[in-house]
Design a protein around this motif. Structure first.
Motif, short mmCIF file in Angstrom:
data_model
loop_
_atom_site.label_atom_id
_atom_site.label_comp_id
_atom_site.label_asym_id
_atom_site.label_seq_id
_atom_site.Cartn_x
_atom_site.Cartn_y
_atom_site.Cartn_z
N ARG A 72 0.82 -1.20 0.00
CA ARG A 72 0.00 0.00 0.00
C ARG A 72 0.86 1.25 0.00
O ARG A 72 1.58 1.53 0.96
N PHE A 73 0.80 2.01 -1.09
CA PHE A 73 1.47 3.29 -1.14
C PHE A 73 0.42 4.40 -1.03
O PHE A 73 -0.75 4.13 -0.81
N GLU A 74 0.84 5.65 -1.20
CA GLU A 74 -0.05 6.78 -0.97
C GLU A 74 -1.26 6.77 -1.91
O GLU A 74 -1.13 6.46 -3.11
N SER A 75 -2.40 7.16 -1.37
CA SER A 75 -3.65 7.18 -2.15
C SER A 75 -3.59 8.05 -3.40
O SER A 75 -4.16 7.67 -4.43
N PRO A 76 -2.95 9.24 -3.35
CA PRO A 76 -2.89 10.05 -4.58
C PRO A 76 -2.27 9.31 -5.76
O PRO A 76 -2.69 9.50 -6.91
N LEU A 77 -1.27 8.46 -5.50
CA LEU A 77 -0.65 7.70 -6.59
C LEU A 77 -1.61 6.66 -7.15
O LEU A 77 -1.59 6.37 -8.34
N LEU A 78 -2.46 6.11 -6.29
CA LEU A 78 -3.47 5.15 -6.74
C LEU A 78 -4.51 5.85 -7.61
O LEU A 78 -4.86 5.36 -8.69
N TRP A 79 -5.00 6.99 -7.14
CA TRP A 79 -6.00 7.73 -7.90
C TRP A 79 -5.43 8.26 -9.21
O TRP A 79 -6.13 8.36 -10.22
N GLN A 80 -4.14 8.60 -9.19
CA GLN A 80 -3.49 9.05 -10.42
C GLN A 80 -3.56 7.97 -11.50
O GLN A 80 -3.84 8.26 -12.67
N SER A 81 -3.35 6.73 -11.09
CA SER A 81 -3.40 5.61 -12.04
C SER A 81 -4.79 5.43 -12.61
O SER A 81 -4.96 5.19 -13.81
#
Length: 253
Positions: A72-81
């Motif tokens: 699990r990394f930072e949520s912004p990086l997930l939403w960016q994808s």
């Protein structure tokens, strides 16, 4: 009292900056494609944009989402994808419609043909969607089976960011083939460079997985190489390689 008052001011400012940085990470990656999308729509010519850029980003961001399930990394990086996948599908839809409308009496190709000679050169947007869904299902199932293996998870993370680091390679190669950057949005590449630089600094400062920082630097170097092509082919024009261009094709910028 003075220190307490200063802290009262700095805390919300720090929070505001954090939100701004997170927002830039989520939406900043799609901004470079806005001028390219508008140029293609305006000129009805997609010759200067390599749809393999879309392929690279789709693969990279699907793998990054799968990596998130293992580490699990930072949520912004997930939403960016997630936002990037939607953007690339929209770019593919436009490019496919424009290309097909400019082709006359060309045999239609589909994903179901399983012809490697025409991979990623299909006639309908739905074929690209089928390919993306197939890739997602296969890699998702493999990830599910090996999710407990730290070696697999770390390798998956490296593949995700390394694939994204290769983002500019299709455009770099296309420019080299054409001996020109005509039809490519220079604004897009400038935004790539600034965005990738910001993203790499963000990775380093927020201590993201090391794969992100290393491949972010590689991505910046590729962006700079494309900008060098812009300079080279503009000020030192080279004899173009013979390649078929539809008569309706016009300069994108």
């Amino acid at each position: 009292m003075e220190a307490g008052g200063l802290e009262w001011l700095l805390v919300p400012m720090h929070q505001l900056v954090s939100w701004g940085a997170a927002g830039a990470m989520v939406f900043g990656g799609v901004v470079p494609y806005i001028p390219q999308y508008r140029d293609i729509r305006r000129t009805q010519n997609a010759e200067g944009f390599s749809t393999y850029v879309c392929l690279v980003l789709l693969v990279a961001n699907i793998l990054r989402i799968l990596f998130w399930f293992g580490r699990r990394f930072e949520s912004p990086l997930l939403w960016q994808s997630i936002i990037m996948i939607i953007t690339m599908l929209l770019m593919l839809k436009l490019c496919t419609e424009v290309r097909v409308s400019n082709e006359l009496n060309i045999k239609r190709r589909s994903f179901a043909d399983f012809d490697l000679n025409y991979f990623w050169h299909w006639s309908k947007f739905t074929d690209y969607v089928q390919c993306v869904l197939t890739f997602t299902c296969v890699t998702g199932y493999i990830t599910y089976l090996w999710l407990d293996s730290s070696l697999f998870v770390e390798t998956l993370g490296f593949l995700a960011v390394f694939t994204e680091a290769m983002l500019g390679i299709p455009q770099l190669y296309r420019n080299y083939q054409n001996r020109s950057t005509e039809g490519m949005s220079v604004k897009m590449v400038l935004m790539w460079t600034s965005g990738d630089t910001f993203k790499t600094v963000y990775f380093i400062l927020n201590q993201a997985p090391f794969q992100f920082s290393i491949c972010g630097l590689l991505q910046v170097f590729v962006d700079i190489a494309i900008l060098l092509q812009v300079y080279l082919y503009s000020y030192y024009p080279q004899k173009p390689v013979s390649h078929t261009v539809h008569p309706a094709s016009t300069k994108a910028l």
